[in-house]
Write an enzyme that holds these catalytic residues in place. Structure first.
Site, PDB file in Angstrom:
ATOM      1  CG  ASP A   1      43.120  51.013  93.868  1.00 10.83           C
ATOM      2  OD1 ASP A   1      42.223  50.568  94.610  1.00 10.83           O
ATOM      3  OD2 ASP A   1      43.637  50.347  92.947  1.00 10.83           O
TER       4      ASP A   1
ATOM      5  CG  ASP B   1      41.114  56.155  82.591  1.00  5.03           C
ATOM      6  OD1 ASP B   1      40.731  55.188  83.277  1.00  5.03           O
ATOM      7  OD2 ASP B   1      42.003  56.072  81.721  1.00  5.03           O
TER       8      ASP B   1
ATOM      9  CG  ASP C   1      41.831  62.065  81.994  1.00  3.68           C
ATOM     10  OD1 ASP C   1      41.428  60.928  82.298  1.00  3.68           O
ATOM     11  OD2 ASP C   1      42.720  62.257  81.142  1.00  3.68           O
TER      12      ASP C   1
ATOM     13  CG  ASP D   1      43.967  49.513  77.630  1.00  2.48           C
ATOM     14  OD1 ASP D   1      45.066  48.935  77.620  1.00  2.48           O
ATOM     15  OD2 ASP D   1      43.865  50.747  77.478  1.00  2.48           O
TER      16      ASP D   1
END
Length: 495
Positions: free
Chosen positions: A96, A151, A153, A244
């Site tokens: 995105d 994600d 990281d 989540d």
């Protein structure tokens, strides 16, 4: 008369907040007992035999990213190292991004595609639903029966899929979640504090709940879903900041089972500056309050769910609201010093402030077992642990104003944009975060208020000498240090 009304009103709010925090700490103690008495029984669980090709299911890995210039290369190079049959693995990069990082990502993906990796670069024209919207759109074309999510990281080990996928042979399991690790735990005092707090959630809380069949949550990353579970639970929704937690509860209310693997660690990078930590804290705490507002009625009205599970789910959804209780106790503790001087208030009422000490001691015990088990410490390290706990507790008090605003917005239903936590690709003490273009430079209202609170609690310390009452002196000293730490580092990260 007015003085009495105001005094009793303050006392009622103060004592009520103390009791709520005690109630919360007792539930944590219950989870600790569950954790310590839990006996793993994985041997008899049905598992896929991944050495048999006919038992290897198709997996789609989803990587939701947004302006991740500093970590996208590291992420993608790590993900393609996952060991799994290539014909049964698909990778979706759900991008995105709105900056030039999208071009860099595309170049990396093109290179991997030429090498034969099944990896797709999926972009959208808008960010409708933010992360939840990206996951939902990717799910529509995902070919995998199971959906692993990381994600930007997070760096799973090569055998991560081999350790998680087998548990899905049990058709009732909808999610397998792994424990977060920390690439840069010892980078700074801030990262040590964050790791200390997260370790508690990923040991005592997750294991303590799952040990008794209570609801746990997929943590947004480092876990894997059964695609059918996502669809059966109503798919991803972007009406809260913690999509989540939202989907986790909807799935478990529909009686899907969640499997938590404490022994499988998935390392990630902790925010290294306080502005990034503030962003993350705001999103998590507001999202928690939003999910309480959205989900708690459905939870309590659900059939075939035990009252104990409903109780723990209620407290779980209300967790972030404890910051508001802690903030109220903090702010009201200064006028409490002066109310104690009034003759019309019975002295026994003020003895109830000892509840806070009891709550703190309970949390001290709970965090000790996390510290001992995760970091491999023993009773010889109790003094070092005590220093760490007091430091953690002091700094967390400094976050209570910021997090309280988040909680209030969540309970009020005020909508806000999903603001990502900036990543830095920092692991070593020699690495620098300065120059990161994603760092916010604005000075928010909260930072100014935190500076004023330093002065306010300094007045509380001064008042202790004036009134010759030092019962709250240690608490006010911690508040001055905590808010001072948050204020100083918030300004430092913006200059």
């Amino acid at each position: 008369m007015i003085l009495e009304i105001v005094s009793y009103t303050i006392l009622v709010i103060y004592v009520t907040s103390l009791l709520l925090i005690l109630f919360y700490s007792l539930t944590q103690l219950n989870l600790l007992i569950n954790y310590l008495t839990y006996k793993k029984a994985t041997e008899n669980e049905p598992k896929f035999n991944l050495t048999q090709p006919e038992e290897v299911p198709k997996v789609t890995i989803q990587l939701p990213i947004y302006n991740e210039e500093y970590v996208v290369d590291r992420l993608l190079k790590n993900i393609i190292k996952l060991k799994y049959p290539s014909d049964k693995l698909e990778i979706q990069v759900l991008d995105d991004s709105t900056d030039e990082s999208i071009t860099k990502t595309s170049e990396i993906i093109n290179k991997f595609q030429q090498e034969g990796v099944d990896i797709k670069h999926i972009t959208r024209k808008n960010r409708v639903g933010f992360k939840a919207g990206a996951l939902k759109e990717g799910l529509e074309i995902a070919s995998g029966e199971f959906i692993a999510i990381f994600d930007a990281d997070f760096l799973p080990a090569p055998h991560w899929l081999q350790k998680t996928v087998p548990y899905f042979k049990d058709p009732e399991i909808g999610v397998v979640q792994t424990r977060w690790g920390h690439l840069n735990r010892n980078y700074s005092l801030l990262t040590k504090i964050q790791a200390f707090a997260l370790d508690m959630h990923f040991t005592i809380e997750q294991v303590g709940r799952s040990a008794k069949g209570h609801f746990i949550n997929f943590n947004g990353t480092a876990g894997i879903w059964r695609k059918a579970c996502i669809l059966d639970a109503g798919n991803w929704e972007g009406d809260t900041l913690t999509e989540d937690l939202d989907l986790s509860y909807r799935a478990q209310i529909k009686h899907w089972k969640f499997k938590y693997l404490e022994d499988v660690e998935t390392p990630a990078e902790l925010p290294v500056i306080i502005s990034a930590a503030r962003t993350q804290q705001f999103r998590w705490n507001k999202g928690g309050a939003e999910n309480f507002r959205k989900t708690v009625r459905n939870l309590l009205a659900s059939k075939n769910i035990s009252n104990k599970t409903k109780f723990h789910g209620f407290i779980h959804l209300l967790n972030s609201s404890m910051f508001l209780c802690a903030f109220l106790i903090s702010v009201l503790s200064v006028p409490i010093l002066f109310i104690k001087q009034q003759d019309f208030i019975p002295n026994w009422i003020f003895n109830l402030t000892g509840i806070f000490i009891l709550s703190t001691l309970i949390l001290y015990v709970c965090y000790w077992f996390t510290y001992k088990n995760i970091q491999g410490k023993s009773w010889k390290n109790i003094l070092s642990y005590t220093k760490t706990f007091l430091t953690f507790f002091t700094v967390i008090l400094g976050f209570t104003l910021h997090n309280s605003f988040a909680v209030i917005e969540g309970h009020r239903g005020k909508r806000s944009e999903f603001v990502r936590t900036p990543k830095f690709n920092i692991k070593n003490i020699s690495d620098s975060w300065r120059g990161n273009k994603y760092i916010s430079k604005s000075i928010s209202r909260n930072i100014i208020l935190e500076a004023l609170l330093v002065l306010y609690f300094a007045f509380g310390i001064f008042s202790a000498f004036k009134l010759n009452d030092f019962s709250l002196f240690p608490f006010h000293l911690m508040l001055v240090i905590g808010f001072g730490f948050v204020f100083f580092h918030s300004i430092r990260s913006r200059i």
